[in-house]
Design an enzyme around this catalytic site. Structure first.
Site, mmCIF file in Angstrom:
data_model
loop_
_atom_site.group_PDB
_atom_site.id
_atom_site.type_symbol
_atom_site.label_atom_id
_atom_site.label_comp_id
_atom_site.label_asym_id
_atom_site.label_seq_id
_atom_site.Cartn_x
_atom_site.Cartn_y
_atom_site.Cartn_z
ATOM 1 N N ASP A 187 45.648 5.085 33.018
ATOM 2 C CA ASP A 187 46.362 4.027 33.731
ATOM 3 C C ASP A 187 47.591 3.538 32.961
ATOM 4 O O ASP A 187 47.802 3.896 31.805
ATOM 5 C CB ASP A 187 45.415 2.844 34.017
ATOM 6 C CG ASP A 187 44.551 2.457 32.807
ATOM 7 O OD1 ASP A 187 44.843 2.925 31.682
ATOM 8 O OD2 ASP A 187 43.601 1.694 32.982
ATOM 9 N N ASP A 233 34.086 -6.975 33.151
ATOM 10 C CA ASP A 233 33.526 -7.080 34.506
ATOM 11 C C ASP A 233 33.015 -5.731 35.028
ATOM 12 O O ASP A 233 32.719 -5.575 36.201
ATOM 13 C CB ASP A 233 34.568 -7.665 35.481
ATOM 14 C CG ASP A 233 35.827 -6.807 35.579
ATOM 15 O OD1 ASP A 233 35.887 -5.722 34.939
ATOM 16 O OD2 ASP A 233 36.761 -7.206 36.309
ATOM 17 N N HIS A 238 34.645 -2.733 34.973
ATOM 18 C CA HIS A 238 35.606 -1.787 35.561
ATOM 19 C C HIS A 238 35.919 -0.646 34.597
ATOM 20 O O HIS A 238 35.839 -0.805 33.378
ATOM 21 C CB HIS A 238 36.895 -2.496 36.011
ATOM 22 C CG HIS A 238 37.802 -2.926 34.904
ATOM 23 N ND1 HIS A 238 38.039 -4.243 34.600
ATOM 24 C CD2 HIS A 238 38.544 -2.212 34.016
ATOM 25 C CE1 HIS A 238 38.883 -4.323 33.591
ATOM 26 N NE2 HIS A 238 39.208 -3.096 33.201
ATOM 27 N N GLU A 262 39.218 -2.242 39.557
ATOM 28 C CA GLU A 262 38.605 -3.563 39.528
ATOM 29 C C GLU A 262 37.446 -3.643 40.524
ATOM 30 O O GLU A 262 37.350 -2.795 41.424
ATOM 31 C CB GLU A 262 39.667 -4.617 39.875
ATOM 32 C CG GLU A 262 40.828 -4.668 38.886
ATOM 33 C CD GLU A 262 40.448 -5.288 37.536
ATOM 34 O OE1 GLU A 262 39.251 -5.308 37.197
ATOM 35 O OE2 GLU A 262 41.358 -5.741 36.823
#
Ligand code: GLP
Length: 270
Positions: A67, A136, A138, A143
């Site tokens: 990314d 979280d 990811h 996400e």
């Protein structure tokens, strides 16, 4: 998922580097999927050491990063291109033309993402994908709520991720709002994944990924569908896993198999 728990992140990173080195020696023109963040730093240091001290040769290796932040060029110290050049590429003998990272300054995102996917295909797919995990749950910038079939695309960062990464940018308001990221579907097509997580702040994400239900709310849990994932955790990140004893048993069997001690495993018995 094969789960390997080491006492600390240094030991886990050395173990991860062994998997990378084994592949690079067996297939010098292999394709590595690279990750950023603090998690793979010790792994990259070990890869650099293996190159310098043991002559591990990266000259034919190709890489694709997961990314990149939208809006940041390669000279921006928080861009993932800058991170990779600084922490790995400039310190091993990889051909810069073989390293691929989405371009955060692309304007036609759709075309850019399509081309990125095509380049991965043209290279023969990713042999080994290195992955960290967000608090979280990811992976890359997929996400919570991301489609488990998603491909490389533009993604809006979650507030939790912006908060987590604010320390690098000197404030939440300075963190980019968008990123280009490989999709979950893209990651699932890699041949093998090394999933790394260290520290107590990753314990919930690790538990949900390894032992929770498969859900788009924890995109790393999609790795349960992958054909070959090796999870490498330190004690702190693994502390909420309930099947730890079983994972240790599997490692004992694996080590006996690798040493050819088949009789001790009952192989070839009556
Ligand atoms: C970002 C990256 C992820 C990385 C995560 C965790 O969200 N896009 O690839 O896994 O941060 O970062 P760290 O390793 O610093 O905890």
């Amino acid at each position: 998922m094969r789960v390997i728990i080491e006492p600390d992140s240094a030991a886990a990173s050395r173990r991860a580097a062994c998997f990378v080195a084994e592949l690079v020696r067996k297939k010098p023109e292999c394709v590595l999927g690279m990750a950023t963040g603090s998690t793979p730093l010790l792994l990259y240091q070990e890869m650099i050491r293996l190159h310098r001290e043991e002559g591990l040769d990266f000259s034919h290796v190709k890489t694709f990063n997961l990314d990149e932040y939208v809006g940041l060029g390669p000279a921006h110290p928080q861009s993932y291109r800058f991170f990779m050049n600084q922490n790995l590429f400039s310190q091993i003998n990889i051909d810069p033309n073989h390293t691929h990272i989405p371009d955060g300054r692309a304007l036609d995102f759709e075309a850019h993402c399509r081309l990125y996917e095509q380049k991965i295909k043209d290279a023969g797919g990713i042999d080994l994908q290195i992955l960290g995990v967000g608090s979280d749950g990811h992976i890359a910038f997929n996400e919570p709520g991301s489609s488990l079939g998603s491909r490389t695309r533009l993604k809006t960062l979650a507030s939790e991720t912006i908060r987590d990464n604010a320390r690098y940018f000197g404030g939440e308001d300075k963190v980019p709002r968008l990123a280009i990221t490989m999709g979950i579907g893209t990651i699932l097509e890699s041949h093998r994944c090394l999933f790394l997580a260290f520290g107590p702040h990753k314990a919930t994400a690790v538990r949900d990924t390894v032992e929770g239900p498969i859900t788009a709310q924890v995109t790393a849990s999609a790795l349960q569908l992958h054909r070959e994932v090796i999870g490498l955790f330190d004690e702190a990140a693994a502390r909420l896993l309930v099947r730890r004893d079983y994972y240790a048993e599997v490692e004992i069997s694996q080590s006996l198999l690798e040493q050819g001690r088949h009789r001790e495993l009952g192989i070839g018995g009556v």
